[in-house]
Design a protein around this motif. Structure first.
Motif, PDB file in Angstrom:
ATOM      1  N   ASP A  16     -13.829  -0.059  15.997  1.00  0.00           N
ATOM      2  CA  ASP A  16     -15.116  -0.308  15.352  1.00  0.00           C
ATOM      3  C   ASP A  16     -16.215  -0.074  16.382  1.00  0.00           C
ATOM      4  O   ASP A  16     -16.069  -0.450  17.551  1.00  0.00           O
ATOM      5  N   LYS A  42     -14.018   9.077   3.740  1.00  0.00           N
ATOM      6  CA  LYS A  42     -14.008   7.899   4.610  1.00  0.00           C
ATOM      7  C   LYS A  42     -13.039   6.880   4.049  1.00  0.00           C
ATOM      8  O   LYS A  42     -13.076   6.596   2.853  1.00  0.00           O
ATOM      9  N   ARG A  46     -14.647   2.533  -0.224  1.00  0.00           N
ATOM     10  CA  ARG A  46     -15.016   1.256  -0.857  1.00  0.00           C
ATOM     11  C   ARG A  46     -15.519   1.427  -2.284  1.00  0.00           C
ATOM     12  O   ARG A  46     -15.883   0.455  -2.935  1.00  0.00           O
ATOM     13  N   PHE A  73      -4.931  -1.201   1.525  1.00  0.00           N
ATOM     14  CA  PHE A  73      -5.482  -0.120   2.356  1.00  0.00           C
ATOM     15  C   PHE A  73      -4.666   1.166   2.145  1.00  0.00           C
ATOM     16  O   PHE A  73      -5.212   2.253   2.027  1.00  0.00           O
ATOM     17  N   ARG A  77      -5.558   4.976   0.311  1.00  0.00           N
ATOM     18  CA  ARG A  77      -5.336   6.351   0.821  1.00  0.00           C
ATOM     19  C   ARG A  77      -4.561   7.166  -0.204  1.00  0.00           C
ATOM     20  O   ARG A  77      -4.877   8.327  -0.467  1.00  0.00           O
ATOM     21  N   ARG A  98     -11.295   7.734   9.603  1.00  0.00           N
ATOM     22  CA  ARG A  98     -10.163   6.793   9.559  1.00  0.00           C
ATOM     23  C   ARG A  98      -9.092   7.264   8.581  1.00  0.00           C
ATOM     24  O   ARG A  98      -9.370   7.892   7.565  1.00  0.00           O
ATOM     25  N   GLY A 103      -4.543   1.999   9.709  1.00  0.00           N
ATOM     26  CA  GLY A 103      -3.697   1.075   8.953  1.00  0.00           C
ATOM     27  C   GLY A 103      -2.665   0.430   9.856  1.00  0.00           C
ATOM     28  O   GLY A 103      -2.510  -0.803   9.881  1.00  0.00           O
ATOM     29  N   PHE A 106      -4.588  -1.695  12.925  1.00  0.00           N
ATOM     30  CA  PHE A 106      -5.244  -2.960  12.591  1.00  0.00           C
ATOM     31  C   PHE A 106      -4.266  -3.976  12.024  1.00  0.00           C
ATOM     32  O   PHE A 106      -4.361  -5.171  12.308  1.00  0.00           O
ATOM     33  N   SER A 107      -3.302  -3.513  11.212  1.00  0.00           N
ATOM     34  CA  SER A 107      -2.375  -4.497  10.636  1.00  0.00           C
ATOM     35  C   SER A 107      -1.350  -4.959  11.661  1.00  0.00           C
ATOM     36  O   SER A 107      -1.000  -6.140  11.687  1.00  0.00           O
ATOM     37  N   TYR A 151     -12.728  -7.653  11.485  1.00  0.00           N
ATOM     38  CA  TYR A 151     -11.956  -7.286  12.678  1.00  0.00           C
ATOM     39  C   TYR A 151     -12.811  -7.052  13.914  1.00  0.00           C
ATOM     40  O   TYR A 151     -12.301  -6.675  14.960  1.00  0.00           O
TER      41      TYR A 151
HETATM   42  P1  DGP Z   1     -15.036   1.014   8.690  1.00  0.00           P
HETATM   43  O1  DGP Z   1     -15.491   1.150   7.270  1.00  0.00           O
HETATM   44  O2  DGP Z   1     -14.694   2.347   9.346  1.00  0.00           O
HETATM   45  O3  DGP Z   1     -15.948   0.149   9.519  1.00  0.00           O
HETATM   46  O4  DGP Z   1     -13.608   0.273   8.635  1.00  0.00           O
HETATM   47  C1  DGP Z   1     -13.472  -0.946   8.063  1.00  0.00           C
HETATM   48  C2  DGP Z   1     -12.577  -1.878   8.829  1.00  0.00           C
HETATM   49  O5  DGP Z   1     -11.277  -1.852   8.254  1.00  0.00           O
HETATM   50  C3  DGP Z   1     -12.391  -1.585  10.301  1.00  0.00           C
HETATM   51  O6  DGP Z   1     -12.450  -2.839  10.991  1.00  0.00           O
HETATM   52  C4  DGP Z   1     -11.002  -1.021  10.410  1.00  0.00           C
HETATM   53  C5  DGP Z   1     -10.282  -1.654   9.261  1.00  0.00           C
HETATM   54  N1  DGP Z   1      -9.253  -0.795   8.675  1.00  0.00           N
HETATM   55  C6  DGP Z   1      -9.391   0.492   8.306  1.00  0.00           C
HETATM   56  N2  DGP Z   1      -8.272   0.938   7.724  1.00  0.00           N
HETATM   57  C7  DGP Z   1      -7.398  -0.100   7.747  1.00  0.00           C
HETATM   58  C8  DGP Z   1      -6.070  -0.261   7.276  1.00  0.00           C
HETATM   59  O7  DGP Z   1      -5.447   0.640   6.728  1.00  0.00           O
HETATM   60  N3  DGP Z   1      -5.501  -1.492   7.452  1.00  0.00           N
HETATM   61  C9  DGP Z   1      -6.176  -2.516   8.047  1.00  0.00           C
HETATM   62  N4  DGP Z   1      -5.561  -3.688   8.172  1.00  0.00           N
HETATM   63  N5  DGP Z   1      -7.436  -2.389   8.492  1.00  0.00           N
HETATM   64  C10 DGP Z   1      -8.029  -1.203   8.354  1.00  0.00           C
END
Ligand code: DGP
Length: 214
Positions: A16, A42, A46, A73, A77, A98, A103, A106-107, A151
């Motif tokens: 981030d 992206k 959302r 998440f 995709r 991303r 995925g 972060f997980s 996060y």
């Molecule tokens: P962003 O919109 O690029 O700021 O991303 C949103 C947040 O989500 C960022 O902290 C990273 C997290 N993130 C992105 N993809 C995944 C995913 O597949 N799994 C998890 N757990 N977190 C994710």
């Protein structure tokens, strides 16, 4: 007649506040200026129903089990996988802010096993190159806006960066390129273009799948 050369699939990853969104926007302008057919995506997206659940989770408006949010998440995709394939087949360059590597990173930073995290994304289209914008969690924190979402905490970002490092070892220097994102914006943009530019004339090799050997 169908274009015999498919478009390239390019993923931009990073912590981030690593500057991904700015770099992807700069790349988009460059692609447009060069008259290249390209689409920017992206993740998380959302705008979809699943994406709205993810958005609510990231803003801490709702809570979900770690595995449940991971699957959302991934589903987000998969929602776009077929259209990514179609665009590539039509010769369009697809740039993704991303993807599945976030995925996993972060997980698994929350303690889920790497294998468990990888499983739902297996067989998604694999990028031709992943550009990792590398920044330390300290540099990231010093940039504006840090700390607004779930996060965006140094200890999480430190773990995430280490896991991205582990993931990068599975790739060669052509399929995963790490760029020092602490450098000046223009310098980073020019390094990104050095990687993307040569791919925009299309590729004749077949698209690979995650997590098959790259
Ligand atoms: P962003 O919109 O690029 O700021 O991303 C949103 C947040 O989500 C960022 O902290 C990273 C997290 N993130 C992105 N993809 C995944 C995913 O597949 N799994 C998890 N757990 N977190 C994710």
């Amino acid at each position: 007649m169908e274009n015999p050369r498919r478009g390239a699939f390019i993923v931009v990853e990073g912590l981030d506040r690593s500057g991904k969104t700015t770099q992807v926007a700069t790349l988009k302008s460059r692609l447009e200026a060069e008259g290249i057919s390209a689409t920017i995506l992206k993740f998380p997206d959302r705008t979809t129903a699943i994406g709205q659940m993810i958005d609510s989770y990231l803003r801490s408006h709702s809570d979900l089990d770690d595995r449940a949010i991971h699957l959302l998440f991934s589903a987000n995709r998969w929602e776009l996988a077929t259209s990514i394939e179609r665009m590539l087949a039509a010769g369009t360059t697809v740039v993704c802010d991303r993807y599945a590597f976030s995925g996993v990173a972060f997980s698994s930073a929350k303690g889920l096993s790497l294998d468990w995290c990888r499983a739902p994304d297996e067989s998604l289209p694999a990028p031709d190159v992943t550009i990792f914008l590398d920044i330390t969690p300290e540099q990231a924190q010093s940039r504006g806006g840090y700390g607004e979402e779930r996060y965006e905490k140094q200890e999480v970002q430190r773990k995430v960066r280490a896991i991205f490092g582990e993931i990068s070892c599975e790739f060669n220097e052509e399929t995963w390129v790490t760029i020092d994102a602490g450098k000046e914006r223009e310098e980073v943009a020019s390094q990104v273009w050095k990687i993307v530019g040569p791919l925009t004339s299309g590729l004749s090799r077949p698209l690979k799948r995650l997590w098959h050997p790259q």
